[in-house]
Design a protein around this motif. Structure first.
Motif, PDB file in Angstrom:
ATOM      1  N   MET A   1       0.860  -1.199  -0.124  1.00  0.00           N
ATOM      2  CA  MET A   1      -0.045  -0.028   0.124  1.00  0.00           C
ATOM      3  C   MET A   1       0.783   1.110   0.149  1.00  0.00           C
ATOM      4  O   MET A   1       0.470   2.260  -0.577  1.00  0.00           O
ATOM      5  CB  MET A   1      -1.080   0.046   1.421  1.00  0.00           C
ATOM      6  CG  MET A   1      -1.880  -1.044   1.236  1.00  0.00           C
ATOM      7  SD  MET A   1      -3.030  -0.712   0.040  1.00  0.00           S
ATOM      8  CE  MET A   1      -4.061  -2.165   0.257  1.00  0.00           C
ATOM      9  N   ALA A   2       1.693   1.103   0.759  1.00  0.00           N
ATOM     10  CA  ALA A   2       2.814   2.391   0.778  1.00  0.00           C
ATOM     11  C   ALA A   2       3.770   2.651  -0.331  1.00  0.00           C
ATOM     12  O   ALA A   2       3.588   3.845  -0.876  1.00  0.00           O
ATOM     13  CB  ALA A   2       3.772   2.446   1.933  1.00  0.00           C
ATOM     14  N   VAL A  13      -8.732  -2.066  -3.862  1.00  0.00           N
ATOM     15  CA  VAL A  13      -8.902  -3.313  -3.430  1.00  0.00           C
ATOM     16  C   VAL A  13      -9.974  -3.453  -2.485  1.00  0.00           C
ATOM     17  O   VAL A  13     -10.396  -2.460  -1.954  1.00  0.00           O
ATOM     18  CB  VAL A  13      -7.506  -3.828  -2.884  1.00  0.00           C
ATOM     19  CG1 VAL A  13      -6.606  -4.091  -4.071  1.00  0.00           C
ATOM     20  CG2 VAL A  13      -7.170  -3.167  -1.829  1.00  0.00           C
ATOM     21  N   ALA A  14     -10.693  -4.640  -2.303  1.00  0.00           N
ATOM     22  CA  ALA A  14     -11.707  -4.825  -1.594  1.00  0.00           C
ATOM     23  C   ALA A  14     -11.137  -4.696   0.064  1.00  0.00           C
ATOM     24  O   ALA A  14      -9.905  -5.271   0.400  1.00  0.00           O
ATOM     25  CB  ALA A  14     -12.043  -6.304  -1.350  1.00  0.00           C
ATOM     26  N   ARG A  20     -10.685  -8.971  11.766  1.00  0.00           N
ATOM     27  CA  ARG A  20      -9.262  -8.428  11.762  1.00  0.00           C
ATOM     28  C   ARG A  20      -9.078  -6.868  11.261  1.00  0.00           C
ATOM     29  O   ARG A  20     -10.126  -6.682  10.723  1.00  0.00           O
ATOM     30  CB  ARG A  20      -8.209  -9.048  11.181  1.00  0.00           C
ATOM     31  CG  ARG A  20      -8.301  -9.412   9.713  1.00  0.00           C
ATOM     32  CD  ARG A  20      -7.023 -10.389   9.225  1.00  0.00           C
ATOM     33  NE  ARG A  20      -7.155 -10.366   7.973  1.00  0.00           N
ATOM     34  CZ  ARG A  20      -6.795  -9.696   6.979  1.00  0.00           C
ATOM     35  NH1 ARG A  20      -6.155  -8.628   7.173  1.00  0.00           N
ATOM     36  NH2 ARG A  20      -6.950 -10.032   5.639  1.00  0.00           N
ATOM     37  N   ALA A  21      -8.183  -6.234  11.340  1.00  0.00           N
ATOM     38  CA  ALA A  21      -8.015  -4.855  11.050  1.00  0.00           C
ATOM     39  C   ALA A  21      -7.684  -4.857   9.397  1.00  0.00           C
ATOM     40  O   ALA A  21      -7.162  -5.950   8.945  1.00  0.00           O
ATOM     41  CB  ALA A  21      -6.903  -4.109  11.832  1.00  0.00           C
ATOM     42  N   SER A  22      -8.100  -3.925   8.849  1.00  0.00           N
ATOM     43  CA  SER A  22      -7.978  -3.966   7.352  1.00  0.00           C
ATOM     44  C   SER A  22      -6.861  -3.174   7.297  1.00  0.00           C
ATOM     45  O   SER A  22      -6.434  -2.384   7.731  1.00  0.00           O
ATOM     46  CB  SER A  22      -9.118  -3.232   6.427  1.00  0.00           C
ATOM     47  OG  SER A  22      -9.079  -3.276   5.424  1.00  0.00           O
ATOM     48  N   ALA A  23      -5.981  -3.457   6.059  1.00  0.00           N
ATOM     49  CA  ALA A  23      -4.954  -2.876   5.539  1.00  0.00           C
ATOM     50  C   ALA A  23      -5.495  -1.358   5.161  1.00  0.00           C
ATOM     51  O   ALA A  23      -4.498  -0.403   4.809  1.00  0.00           O
ATOM     52  CB  ALA A  23      -4.217  -3.646   4.431  1.00  0.00           C
TER      53      ALA A  23
END
Length: 92
Positions: A1-2, A13-14, A20-23
């Motif tokens: 992502m970075a 993206v979905a 859990r935590a999402s990216a």
């Protein structure tokens, strides 16, 4: 992502929203374009799902790019015909 953000590209993206935590954070999901792209992505995924279940492309019977490509094109043509039938039946 970075790496994508470093190139000034917004990843569409979905978002993973369960257990859990999402990216993806709100920087991406807050824009109206993200919602539009997710709806379009779902429409595209529905076509591939139809091709696998109804269009006999889950396990191809042919070998080679040309024959499998022909089956893919034929399957998409059939999908379009089925879709046209459904669209023509809707009242305007």
């Amino acid at each position: 992502m970075a790496a994508l953000r470093g190139l000034a590209v917004t990843p569409h993206v979905a978002q993973h929203t369960t257990k859990r935590a999402s990216a993806l954070d709100r920087r991406t999901t807050r824009h109206p374009g993200y919602e539009v792209s997710q709806r379009r992505l779902k429409r595209i995924e529905e076509i591939f799902g139809w091709l696998k279940t109804v269009g006999l492309l889950r396990k191809t019977r042919h070998r080679g790019v040309a024959r499998v490509g022909w089956m893919f094109t034929f399957g998409l043509a059939v999908y379009n015909l089925v879709r046209l039938r459904t669209l023509a039946a809707q009242p305007t």
